[in-house]
Design a protein around this motif. Structure first.
Motif, PDB file in Angstrom:
ATOM      1  N   GLU A 107      12.992  -3.539  -4.365  1.00  0.00           N
ATOM      2  CA  GLU A 107      12.597  -2.185  -4.010  1.00  0.00           C
ATOM      3  C   GLU A 107      11.124  -1.948  -4.310  1.00  0.00           C
ATOM      4  OE1 GLU A 107      15.289   0.332  -6.132  1.00  0.00           O
ATOM      5  OE2 GLU A 107      17.001  -0.249  -4.897  1.00  0.00           O
ATOM      6  N   GLU A 108      10.665  -2.430  -5.460  1.00  0.00           N
ATOM      7  CA  GLU A 108       9.250  -2.277  -5.811  1.00  0.00           C
ATOM      8  C   GLU A 108       8.371  -3.020  -4.823  1.00  0.00           C
ATOM      9  OE1 GLU A 108       8.649  -3.426  -9.871  1.00  0.00           O
ATOM     10  OE2 GLU A 108      10.156  -2.009 -10.602  1.00  0.00           O
ATOM     11  N   GLN A 109       8.780  -4.217  -4.405  1.00  0.00           N
ATOM     12  CA  GLN A 109       7.992  -4.994  -3.440  1.00  0.00           C
ATOM     13  C   GLN A 109       7.935  -4.264  -2.101  1.00  0.00           C
ATOM     14  OE1 GLN A 109       6.161  -7.806  -4.026  1.00  0.00           O
ATOM     15  NE2 GLN A 109       5.354  -7.375  -1.999  1.00  0.00           N
ATOM     16  N   ASP A 110       9.048  -3.690  -1.654  1.00  0.00           N
ATOM     17  CA  ASP A 110       9.057  -2.934  -0.402  1.00  0.00           C
ATOM     18  C   ASP A 110       8.104  -1.749  -0.477  1.00  0.00           C
ATOM     19  OD1 ASP A 110      10.877  -4.648   0.717  1.00  0.00           O
ATOM     20  OD2 ASP A 110      12.616  -3.334   0.398  1.00  0.00           O
TER      21      ASP A 110
ATOM     22  N   GLY B 192      -0.552   1.404   4.644  1.00  0.00           N
ATOM     23  CA  GLY B 192      -0.772   2.810   4.948  1.00  0.00           C
ATOM     24  C   GLY B 192       0.516   3.561   5.205  1.00  0.00           C
ATOM     25  N   SER B 193       1.544   3.311   4.433  1.00  0.00           N
ATOM     26  CA  SER B 193       2.833   3.992   4.547  1.00  0.00           C
ATOM     27  C   SER B 193       3.603   3.635   5.803  1.00  0.00           C
ATOM     28  CB  SER B 193       2.654   5.507   4.462  1.00  0.00           C
ATOM     29  OG  SER B 193       2.124   5.850   3.205  1.00  0.00           O
ATOM     30  N   VAL B 194       3.231   2.573   6.474  1.00  0.00           N
ATOM     31  CA  VAL B 194       3.983   2.093   7.624  1.00  0.00           C
ATOM     32  C   VAL B 194       4.891   0.976   7.119  1.00  0.00           C
ATOM     33  CG1 VAL B 194       3.876   1.014   9.891  1.00  0.00           C
ATOM     34  CG2 VAL B 194       2.128   2.664   9.217  1.00  0.00           C
ATOM     35  N   PRO B 195       6.202   1.132   7.288  1.00  0.00           N
ATOM     36  CA  PRO B 195       7.124   0.142   6.740  1.00  0.00           C
ATOM     37  C   PRO B 195       7.069  -1.198   7.461  1.00  0.00           C
ATOM     38  CG  PRO B 195       8.313   1.780   7.999  1.00  0.00           C
ATOM     39  CD  PRO B 195       6.882   2.231   7.941  1.00  0.00           C
ATOM     40  N   VAL B 196       7.403  -2.238   6.713  1.00  0.00           N
ATOM     41  CA  VAL B 196       7.536  -3.570   7.284  1.00  0.00           C
ATOM     42  C   VAL B 196       8.846  -3.594   8.056  1.00  0.00           C
ATOM     43  CG1 VAL B 196       7.822  -6.012   6.737  1.00  0.00           C
ATOM     44  CG2 VAL B 196       6.234  -4.610   5.407  1.00  0.00           C
ATOM     45  N   GLY B 197       8.839  -4.175   9.253  1.00  0.00           N
ATOM     46  CA  GLY B 197      10.053  -4.288  10.058  1.00  0.00           C
ATOM     47  C   GLY B 197      10.064  -3.311  11.211  1.00  0.00           C
ATOM     48  N   PRO B 198      11.178  -3.268  11.926  1.00  0.00           N
ATOM     49  CA  PRO B 198      11.290  -2.423  13.122  1.00  0.00           C
ATOM     50  C   PRO B 198      11.064  -0.947  12.810  1.00  0.00           C
ATOM     51  CG  PRO B 198      13.113  -3.970  13.003  1.00  0.00           C
ATOM     52  CD  PRO B 198      12.382  -4.064  11.698  1.00  0.00           C
ATOM     53  N   LEU B 199      10.468  -0.269  13.772  1.00  0.00           N
ATOM     54  CA  LEU B 199      10.104   1.130  13.608  1.00  0.00           C
ATOM     55  C   LEU B 199      10.253   1.826  14.956  1.00  0.00           C
ATOM     56  CD1 LEU B 199       8.734   3.264  11.700  1.00  0.00           C
ATOM     57  CD2 LEU B 199       6.541   2.396  12.519  1.00  0.00           C
TER      58      LEU B 199
END
Length: 185
Positions: free
Chosen positions: A120-123, A131-138
């Motif tokens: 969770e910390e790594q995510d 810039g607050s854009v998550p890794v993975g599909p969006l």
């Protein structure tokens, strides 16, 4: 070149829905600086108010699909938000998706994860680093369900280990325009 960013190899195609199927053409994104520019490009290819899809791929790093139906707001799906956010065309899309969702939706992803605290910390660090854009599909994974590609199938073509160029080919095959897309690649 856009906004002082160096040139990167992109592939972009416009798929316009017609009575006879899909009309596919390669397109340049040189004049695209905003989502409105991309939407105008799609609407310019539309026949009547039929659906238009824009496929964008950057060097097997990420892909995006933008769907425009008549005067409706565009629907967007990006295979890897964090990767796309690092590119000029991708950031146009990810900025819009983050604005639509609101920062609070991405601020607390803990309720979605059933993993240990270290993951969770790594995510959270990954999201902060991009810039607050998550890794993975969006974005809207349901934007192609009407054409026979379920959201879970689209998500399966995204994320870790997926090859964006291959994913776009599979998507085009599912839409019935794989050969036509391959001809413009």
């Amino acid at each position: 070149m856009i906004l002082g960013v160096s040139l990167v190899a992109y592939f972009a195609a416009v798929l316009a829905r017609t009575e006879d199927g899909w009309d596919v053409s390669e397109t340049e994104l040189d004049d695209v600086e905003t989502l409105a520019d991309l939407t105008d490009l799609a609407r310019g290819a539309a026949q009547d108010d039929d659906s238009v899809l824009i496929f964008i791929e950057q060097e097997d790093s990420w892909f995006a699909i933008v769907r425009v139906d008549g005067e409706d707001d565009p629907r967007i799906f990006v295979s890897d938000g964090a990767a796309a956010a690092r590119s000029s065309y991708g950031s146009v899309l990810t900025d819009e998706l983050v604005d639509q969702a609101g920062e609070s939706e991405f601020g607390d992803l803990d309720h979605l994860l059933d993993e240990d605290a270290e993951t969770e910390e790594q995510d959270e660090e990954d999201a902060d680093a991009h810039g607050s854009v998550p890794v993975g599909p969006l974005g809207d994974a349901h934007l192609l369900t009407e054409f026979g590609l379920a959201a879970d199938e689209l998500l399966g073509l995204s994320g870790e280990g997926a090859v964006p160029g291959d994913a776009l080919e599979e998507i085009a095959e599912a839409l019935g325009c794989g050969e036509v897309l391959e001809a413009v690649r």
